[in-house]
Scaffold this active site. Structure first.
Site, PDB file in Angstrom:
ATOM      1  N   ALA A  28     -22.069 -17.425   9.719  1.00  0.00           N
ATOM      2  CA  ALA A  28     -22.576 -17.608   8.346  1.00  0.00           C
ATOM      3  C   ALA A  28     -24.082 -17.830   8.324  1.00  0.00           C
ATOM      4  O   ALA A  28     -24.776 -17.337   7.420  1.00  0.00           O
ATOM      5  CB  ALA A  28     -21.862 -18.796   7.700  1.00  0.00           C
ATOM      6  N   ASN A  85     -17.423 -13.672   7.155  1.00  0.00           N
ATOM      7  CA  ASN A  85     -16.628 -14.565   7.985  1.00  0.00           C
ATOM      8  C   ASN A  85     -16.826 -14.234   9.462  1.00  0.00           C
ATOM      9  O   ASN A  85     -17.210 -13.113   9.807  1.00  0.00           O
ATOM     10  CB  ASN A  85     -15.131 -14.437   7.614  1.00  0.00           C
ATOM     11  CG  ASN A  85     -14.358 -15.699   7.920  1.00  0.00           C
ATOM     12  OD1 ASN A  85     -14.698 -16.796   7.465  1.00  0.00           O
ATOM     13  ND2 ASN A  85     -13.320 -15.556   8.743  1.00  0.00           N
ATOM     14  N   LEU A  86     -16.521 -15.228  10.320  1.00  0.00           N
ATOM     15  CA  LEU A  86     -16.733 -14.993  11.754  1.00  0.00           C
ATOM     16  C   LEU A  86     -15.762 -13.948  12.287  1.00  0.00           C
ATOM     17  O   LEU A  86     -16.061 -13.191  13.204  1.00  0.00           O
ATOM     18  CB  LEU A  86     -16.551 -16.320  12.510  1.00  0.00           C
ATOM     19  CG  LEU A  86     -17.005 -16.337  13.971  1.00  0.00           C
ATOM     20  CD1 LEU A  86     -18.519 -16.097  14.039  1.00  0.00           C
ATOM     21  CD2 LEU A  86     -16.660 -17.667  14.630  1.00  0.00           C
ATOM     22  N   HIS A 103     -11.511 -29.606  -3.353  1.00  0.00           N
ATOM     23  CA  HIS A 103     -10.631 -30.462  -2.549  1.00  0.00           C
ATOM     24  C   HIS A 103     -11.161 -31.885  -2.439  1.00  0.00           C
ATOM     25  O   HIS A 103     -10.698 -32.663  -1.595  1.00  0.00           O
ATOM     26  CB  HIS A 103     -10.447 -29.874  -1.139  1.00  0.00           C
ATOM     27  CG  HIS A 103      -9.602 -28.639  -1.142  1.00  0.00           C
ATOM     28  ND1 HIS A 103      -9.567 -27.763  -0.077  1.00  0.00           N
ATOM     29  CD2 HIS A 103      -8.780 -28.103  -2.082  1.00  0.00           C
ATOM     30  CE1 HIS A 103      -8.743 -26.762  -0.361  1.00  0.00           C
ATOM     31  NE2 HIS A 103      -8.258 -26.939  -1.574  1.00  0.00           N
ATOM     32  N   CYS A 142     -10.814 -51.494  -6.692  1.00  0.00           N
ATOM     33  CA  CYS A 142     -11.531 -50.608  -7.607  1.00  0.00           C
ATOM     34  C   CYS A 142     -12.549 -51.425  -8.421  1.00  0.00           C
ATOM     35  O   CYS A 142     -12.161 -52.409  -9.072  1.00  0.00           O
ATOM     36  CB  CYS A 142     -10.542 -49.939  -8.571  1.00  0.00           C
ATOM     37  SG  CYS A 142     -11.332 -49.043  -9.923  1.00  0.00           S
TER      38      CYS A 142
HETATM   39  N1  APR Z   1     -19.481 -18.569  10.385  1.00  0.00           N
HETATM   40  C1  APR Z   1     -18.596 -17.989   9.536  1.00  0.00           C
HETATM   41  N2  APR Z   1     -17.257 -18.219   9.569  1.00  0.00           N
HETATM   42  C2  APR Z   1     -16.814 -19.085  10.513  1.00  0.00           C
HETATM   43  C3  APR Z   1     -17.674 -19.727  11.431  1.00  0.00           C
HETATM   44  C4  APR Z   1     -19.064 -19.432  11.336  1.00  0.00           C
HETATM   45  N3  APR Z   1     -19.966 -19.989  12.168  1.00  0.00           N
HETATM   46  N4  APR Z   1     -16.914 -20.511  12.258  1.00  0.00           N
HETATM   47  C5  APR Z   1     -15.631 -20.369  11.852  1.00  0.00           C
HETATM   48  N5  APR Z   1     -15.564 -19.503  10.814  1.00  0.00           N
HETATM   49  C6  APR Z   1     -14.376 -19.069  10.067  1.00  0.00           C
HETATM   50  C7  APR Z   1     -13.126 -18.970  10.900  1.00  0.00           C
HETATM   51  O1  APR Z   1     -13.020 -17.666  11.452  1.00  0.00           O
HETATM   52  C8  APR Z   1     -12.030 -19.221   9.856  1.00  0.00           C
HETATM   53  O2  APR Z   1     -11.641 -18.001   9.239  1.00  0.00           O
HETATM   54  O3  APR Z   1     -14.121 -20.057   9.110  1.00  0.00           O
HETATM   55  C9  APR Z   1     -12.720 -20.098   8.818  1.00  0.00           C
HETATM   56  C10 APR Z   1     -12.266 -21.544   8.845  1.00  0.00           C
HETATM   57  O4  APR Z   1     -10.909 -21.569   8.502  1.00  0.00           O
HETATM   58  P1  APR Z   1     -10.159 -22.978   8.403  1.00  0.00           P
HETATM   59  O5  APR Z   1     -10.449 -23.786   9.610  1.00  0.00           O
HETATM   60  O6  APR Z   1      -8.734 -22.665   8.033  1.00  0.00           O
HETATM   61  O7  APR Z   1     -10.863 -23.746   7.183  1.00  0.00           O
HETATM   62  P2  APR Z   1     -10.654 -23.448   5.640  1.00  0.00           P
HETATM   63  O8  APR Z   1     -10.396 -22.000   5.383  1.00  0.00           O
HETATM   64  O9  APR Z   1     -11.813 -24.072   4.940  1.00  0.00           O
HETATM   65  O10 APR Z   1      -9.322 -24.302   5.299  1.00  0.00           O
HETATM   66  C11 APR Z   1      -8.936 -24.320   3.935  1.00  0.00           C
HETATM   67  O11 APR Z   1      -7.222 -25.922   4.441  1.00  0.00           O
HETATM   68  O12 APR Z   1      -6.742 -27.692   5.768  1.00  0.00           O
HETATM   69  C12 APR Z   1      -7.017 -27.340   4.472  1.00  0.00           C
HETATM   70  O13 APR Z   1      -8.025 -28.607   2.770  1.00  0.00           O
HETATM   71  C13 APR Z   1      -8.274 -28.004   4.005  1.00  0.00           C
HETATM   72  O14 APR Z   1     -10.086 -27.067   2.708  1.00  0.00           O
HETATM   73  C14 APR Z   1      -9.250 -26.844   3.838  1.00  0.00           C
HETATM   74  C15 APR Z   1      -8.333 -25.653   3.611  1.00  0.00           C
END
Ligand code: APR
Length: 234
Positions: A219, A201-202, A109, A136
Site C-alpha cells: 500500500a 492489495n498485497l 468497527h 462511565c
Molecule cells: N499493503 C497492502 N495490502 C496488504 C499489506 C500491505 N503492506 N499487507 C497485507 N496486506 C493485505 C493482505 O494481503 C490481506 O488481504 O491486507 C489484507 C489484510 O486482511 P486481514 O488481515 O483479513 O484484515 P482485514 O481485511 O482488515 O480484516 C477485516 O476482520 O477480524 C476482523 O474486525 C476485523 O476489521 C477486521 C476485519
C-alpha cells in the site's frame, strides 16, 4: 476513468501493516495466541472481561510506537484536495488515518482510543488501560468497555456508508482480505450503483473477482501513485 466525482474508499489492516501493526489473517496474524471467539465477542467479554480488556489494552498501547505510513498520508492529501464527495471507510480501529489528517472518515468497527459505556452508550476518548473497571463518566452505572464492534454486533455508520456507496462513481478497496461482511459486500453494492471498482492489495483477496481492476503490491507504494493519478485527472 473520466467524470469521477464521488469516491468511496474502504481500508483494512493491510494499509497499517507497513506501519508495524499486525494484520488479522496474515502469517503473524493478530489472532495468534487468541481465538477470535475468546477475545472479540460480547460473550467473551461477559465470560472473561479482564482477558478481553487486556487484549485491547495491548493493541491500544502499541499505537504509541507506530506512525502513519505513506499510504495514510496519501489518503489524507486526497481528503484535502479532492473537490468532489469523498468518504474513507476504515475497518481498522487504529488511529493512523486520523493522525495522518483524514477527516472525511468513519471507523465502522470502532476505535481503540475510545471507550464505550454499555449502559448509556456514551463514548469517551480513552488512551490508557480499561482493565481496572472504570465507571462511565456520564452515567456512572457501568464499567467502560472497548469501543470496538465485536463479532455479532452491528458495525457503526451503516446508513452513511450505504448512502455514499449508492452515489459513488469510484470504489477503491485497500489492504483488506474481503473476509468479513458487511464490508466485504461494499464492492458489489458500489458496482450495482454503477461505480468503477479498483482494488489495491498485497495479494489477490476473496473479493478480487468483483473488481474491474486489481493492482497488487504494498500500500505504501500503490496508494500514493493512485492518489497522484486520480488528482491529476480531477
Ligand atoms: N499493503 C497492502 N495490502 C496488504 C499489506 C500491505 N503492506 N499487507 C497485507 N496486506 C493485505 C493482505 O494481503 C490481506 O488481504 O491486507 C489484507 C489484510 O486482511 P486481514 O488481515 O483479513 O484484515 P482485514 O481485511 O482488515 O480484516 C477485516 O476482520 O477480524 C476482523 O474486525 C476485523 O476489521 C477486521 C476485519
Amino acid at each position: 476513468m473520466d467524470d469521477i466525482r464521488n469516491i468511496v474508499i474502504l481500508t483494512g489492516a493491510g494499509i497499517s501493516a507497513e506501519s508495524g501493526l499486525a494484520t488479522f489473517r496474515g502469517p503473524d496474524g493478530l489472532w495468534e495466541g487468541h481465538r477470535v471467539e475468546d477475545v472479540c465477542t460480547p460473550e467473551a467479554f461477559a465470560r472473561d472481561p479482564d482477558l478481553v480488556q487486556t487484549f485491547y489494552d495491548m493493541r491500544r498501547a502499541a499505537l504509541a510506537g507506530v506512525e502513519p505510513n505513506p499510504a495514510h498520508h496519501a489518503l489524507a492529501r486526497l481528503d484535502r484536495e479532492w473537490p468532489g464527495e469523498l468518504l474513507l471507510v476504515t475497518q481498522n480501529v487504529d488511529d493512523l488515518h486520523d493522525r495522518a489528517g483524514s477527516t472525511r472518515l468513519v471507523h465502522m468497527h470502532g476505535e481503540l482510543k475510545s471507550a464505550l459505556c454499555p449502559a448509556c452508550g456514551q463514548r469517551t476518548a480513552w488512551e490508557s488501560s480499561l482493565v481496572d473497571g472504570h465507571a462511565c463518566p456520564a452515567c456512572n452505572a457501568a464499567a467502560l468497555r472497548p469501543d470496538i464492534v465485536w463479532f455479532g454486533e452491528m458495525p457503526y455508520h451503516m446508513e452513511r456508508i450505504e448512502r455514499a456507496l449508492a452515489g459513488a462513481d469510484l470504489f477503491v478497496s485497500i489492504g483488506t482480505s474481503g473476509a468479513v461482511y458487511p464490508a466485504a459486500g461494499y464492492v458489489q453494492t458500489a458496482r450495482y450503483h454503477g461505480a468503477h471498482a479498483l482494488e489495491l492489495n498485497l495479494e489477490p483477496s476473496a473479493g478480487s473477482v468483483w473488481f474491474h481492476e486489481s493492482r497488487m503490491g504494498p500500500a505504501s507504494e500503490l496508494v500514493p501513485l493512485w492518489v497522484d493519478e486520480v488528482l491529476r485527472a480531477a
